[in-house]
Write a protein that holds these residues in place. Sequence first.
Motif, PDB file in Angstrom:
ATOM      1  N   PRO A  63      36.823  14.432 -34.730  1.00  0.00           N
ATOM      2  CA  PRO A  63      37.798  13.939 -33.735  1.00  0.00           C
ATOM      3  C   PRO A  63      38.479  15.052 -32.938  1.00  0.00           C
ATOM      4  N   ASP A  64      38.534  16.250 -33.549  1.00  0.00           N
ATOM      5  CA  ASP A  64      39.162  17.361 -32.829  1.00  0.00           C
ATOM      6  C   ASP A  64      38.362  17.767 -31.602  1.00  0.00           C
ATOM      7  N   PHE A  69      38.265  18.553 -25.824  1.00  0.00           N
ATOM      8  CA  PHE A  69      37.639  18.223 -24.541  1.00  0.00           C
ATOM      9  C   PHE A  69      38.692  17.730 -23.546  1.00  0.00           C
ATOM     10  N   ASP A  70      39.626  16.900 -24.029  1.00  0.00           N
ATOM     11  CA  ASP A  70      40.691  16.413 -23.138  1.00  0.00           C
ATOM     12  C   ASP A  70      41.540  17.575 -22.631  1.00  0.00           C
ATOM     13  N   ALA A  76      40.798  22.638 -16.767  1.00  0.00           N
ATOM     14  CA  ALA A  76      39.730  22.886 -15.788  1.00  0.00           C
ATOM     15  C   ALA A  76      40.002  22.204 -14.455  1.00  0.00           C
ATOM     16  N   ALA A  77      40.932  21.260 -14.436  1.00  0.00           N
ATOM     17  CA  ALA A  77      41.272  20.618 -13.163  1.00  0.00           C
ATOM     18  C   ALA A  77      41.898  21.604 -12.188  1.00  0.00           C
ATOM     19  N   MET A  87      41.571  29.645 -24.005  1.00  0.00           N
ATOM     20  CA  MET A  87      42.851  30.049 -24.586  1.00  0.00           C
ATOM     21  C   MET A  87      43.771  28.854 -24.779  1.00  0.00           C
ATOM     22  N   GLU A  88      43.718  27.888 -23.864  1.00  0.00           N
ATOM     23  CA  GLU A  88      44.553  26.701 -24.018  1.00  0.00           C
ATOM     24  C   GLU A  88      44.072  25.850 -25.187  1.00  0.00           C
ATOM     25  N   MET A  89      42.748  25.763 -25.381  1.00  0.00           N
ATOM     26  CA  MET A  89      42.226  25.032 -26.537  1.00  0.00           C
ATOM     27  C   MET A  89      42.614  25.727 -27.840  1.00  0.00           C
TER      28      MET A  89
END
Length: 933
Positions: A63-64, A69-70, A76-77, A87-89
């Motif tokens: 599930p992670d 991905f979200d 990425a937007a 880095m954000e993930m």
Amino acid sequence: MLKLHDFCNRADETPPIAMLALLAEQLACTVNDFSLYADRSPTLREHRAQAEAWLGMRPFQIPDRRTLFDIAINVAASTDRGEAIVMEMVRAMRENNVTLPASDTFERIALVARARARKSAYAGIARGLSAQQKDNLAGLLGAGTVPGRTTLTWLREYPEAPSAGNLAAVIDRLEVARGLSIEPDRARTIHANRYAVMAREAAIMSAQHLSRLDDVRRTATLCAFAIEMEAALTDAAVFMMEKMIGSMFRRAERTRTERLVEEAGRLKEIGKVYAALGRLLIEGRWKPEDPRDAIDREIGWPIIERSVHETELLTSGGEDGLEDVLERYPMVRRFAPSFLAAFSFRAAKPGDPVLAAIVVLNDMYSSNRRTLPPNVPLGFLRVRWRKLVLKDGIVDRRAYEIAVVVHLRERLASGAIWVEGSRAYRTLSDYLLPKPAFEEMLAERKVPVAVDVTFTAWLDERRQRLNARMAEVNRKALNGELPDAVLDDSGLKISPLRNAVPDDAENLKAQIYSLLPRIRITDLLAEVAVWTGFGDRFTHVRSGDPPRDSAALMAAILADATNLGLARMAESSQGLTHARLIWTAQWHIRDESYAAALASIVDYHHVLPHSAIWGPGTGSSSDGQFYRAGAKGEARADYNAKYGSDSGVLFYTHVSDRYIPFHNKVIAANAGEAAHVIDGLLDHESQLDIKEHATDTAGAVDHVFGLCHLLGFRFAPRIRDLSERRLYTLTPAAEYAAFNQLIGGAINVKAIEDDWKEVLHLAASIRTGTVSASVMLKKLAGYSRQNSLSRALREIGRVERTLFMLDWLDDIDLRRRTNANLNKGEARNALARAVFFNRLGELRDRTFENQRHRASGLNLVSAAIILWNTVYLGRAAEHLRNQGRDIDDMLLSHAAPLGWEHISLTGDYLWSDMKLPEDGFRPLRTQNRQSEA
């Protein structure tokens, strides 16, 4: 501290040596023992579970992946940079105490998210396009009106030189761009950063390249191209009109000057007649003869009549030269009809008389009439223009047409009138922070300024400080205690500073420079790139990846810096083709990448121990350096009598007190430098923390004093003829005997109080980067009458200039610092001139973008040379000290890092043969001679 979720390895991975060394020390074993770890396959899994339980973490689960991905899609937007997405993930997993999966898991998720974000952006901007709009965009890739060129290429290659023909060509292109019918608001349907990348790609890609893209991406890219092109052409046309009006005034002034020179000779002859006439009248007072008879006999009445007639003709013209401007009417008539009809002008005030006058002229032009209607708007005319336009109560059509265009130009420059579809010519309020955002800042007392936001508190503090300084300096002046300065009834006299360099310093400088290794500029750039990583700052427009072709990148930078150009650089470089250089320049070199690369060099230089001998790193200066324009570059250049009769531009550069240039921009040769002082203090990307900034007299404007105070900078210009500047008080009744000749009056406190919020709004907008200081200062200066915001800022500036002048009289160290910083900037100009040697040092670029790249490349390479010199000057000084020399840093500070005699700037550029020292640094020349012996 090393953590489990920083290094979670698969069975086939090896942790970093630093981690293994730490573990080996704790477990009393060796690093090599790790090769025996996990021979039993469950070991890694069991140890991980134990470590996770002990640290309160949990393993990464299926599930992670959805969560990651979200997150990746959201990031990425707004960016294509894979590093930022990963880095954000990673941050999200750490915040939730989840063990990080293998690095390729992040990589795969980031790549998929980035690809989906790109597709989403392309689809978003193209969504809802009609079939006709899509056909219009597709037509850009087809053959245009010019043989051999597509419409896309034709639109891009618009002329920039100001002339009626070129203005017509720009307007023709603008009509084509408008005919595509692409709404500008489509740019707001996707994230601004994503749109910026798309627009940059659209400006680079050829028609052939675009035709190979899939339908959605091609349509979206062309959509961005159409939006940007319409705005660019609008701004180009208005800018061209401004330049042509300016040129008209310059030519009229030149004509008037030539006429005055010619008239001066005629007036001399007339003067002889009147001198003889006056002598006869004086002598005739005591003679019985009628003076008229003597005049008739000695001079002759026909000569008198002719001289009177000529005098009347010579003195009949106005003193401001506007009559000469009217002689340029044919020039205005060639461009005014098409220009006024091409744009929609708007004004803040309803019923603006200039807009009403434009409607009148458009109607006259469209109906092909040669007469104005009986009643035309006249309310916008200033007094001197009204005298020309209204003659005996009748409107002079030609004078009226010129007056309308001239007044329109002034209103556009100030923002009082703006153009629909323009980005450079908007209303003044559009440049500032949104009003609600500023009001929220003000309510929370978080306005990003360096002063108390409460007017009464600010006023009390400044009044107390100004009164104290006035009293102190007044006392010292009366007692003759001012250092190297005298202020008395005869005026103000300041002794010039002595700037003699000791002989010992000159000898030390020559000896140290003789030790520096000889080096080719190609090797120097490669070496500095290894130290600073500045090459990696030239990221790809779309992906954000560093360049893979370092040789082509360095060659393209040097082509800008030396003014050689890409074509000639390819000819002078082994193994590099013109196409390769063009591709690298298009996709990696731009204003922001130059700024980031320069910052990396500046930051590296700033922390070098040797650079500290030149200054604390908190001071700076700025100055403009004139570069002549030649060939195609002359069309975009300007004239300034200060630099002679040649046209050109100024490279305006900010230099730190440690000699390193940290900001530069290209400005018009006839533009005021003061408007650009603050830009360099705020817009650089380096870690410099500038506290005090110096300029020459050109920058010493009250508005700059005011803004510097609000933004937290000490402005310390070197003012020529300081005694001609007035001091101002905040206590009108105060008496200061020593300053009687210098005090010009009291500060208009009411003007500041009335616009205090607007002043803070302006300063906050500049500090946050919403608008540049140069744009706002030029807008405020563009008002024909005093704008209330401009008046308030001027009064604040008068307070700060008065305080500065008092400090200048009382503080000889301030005078020395200012002169030293300015001298450093002027000395750097010699290095820049030596680097920019090709094409006779003339700018021959037809576009403003290419001129900016020339200036940025020159600044970057100059900074690289200064950094390299600083490193090796430090090593040379250390070598001499190791030899037993006692070297005083004060003497050493005279050896500026600006020499270039040991650097080979010319010849063939051997990029494939760049040599880096094996041990990090090249041997000094003394060491070379010793090894040979």
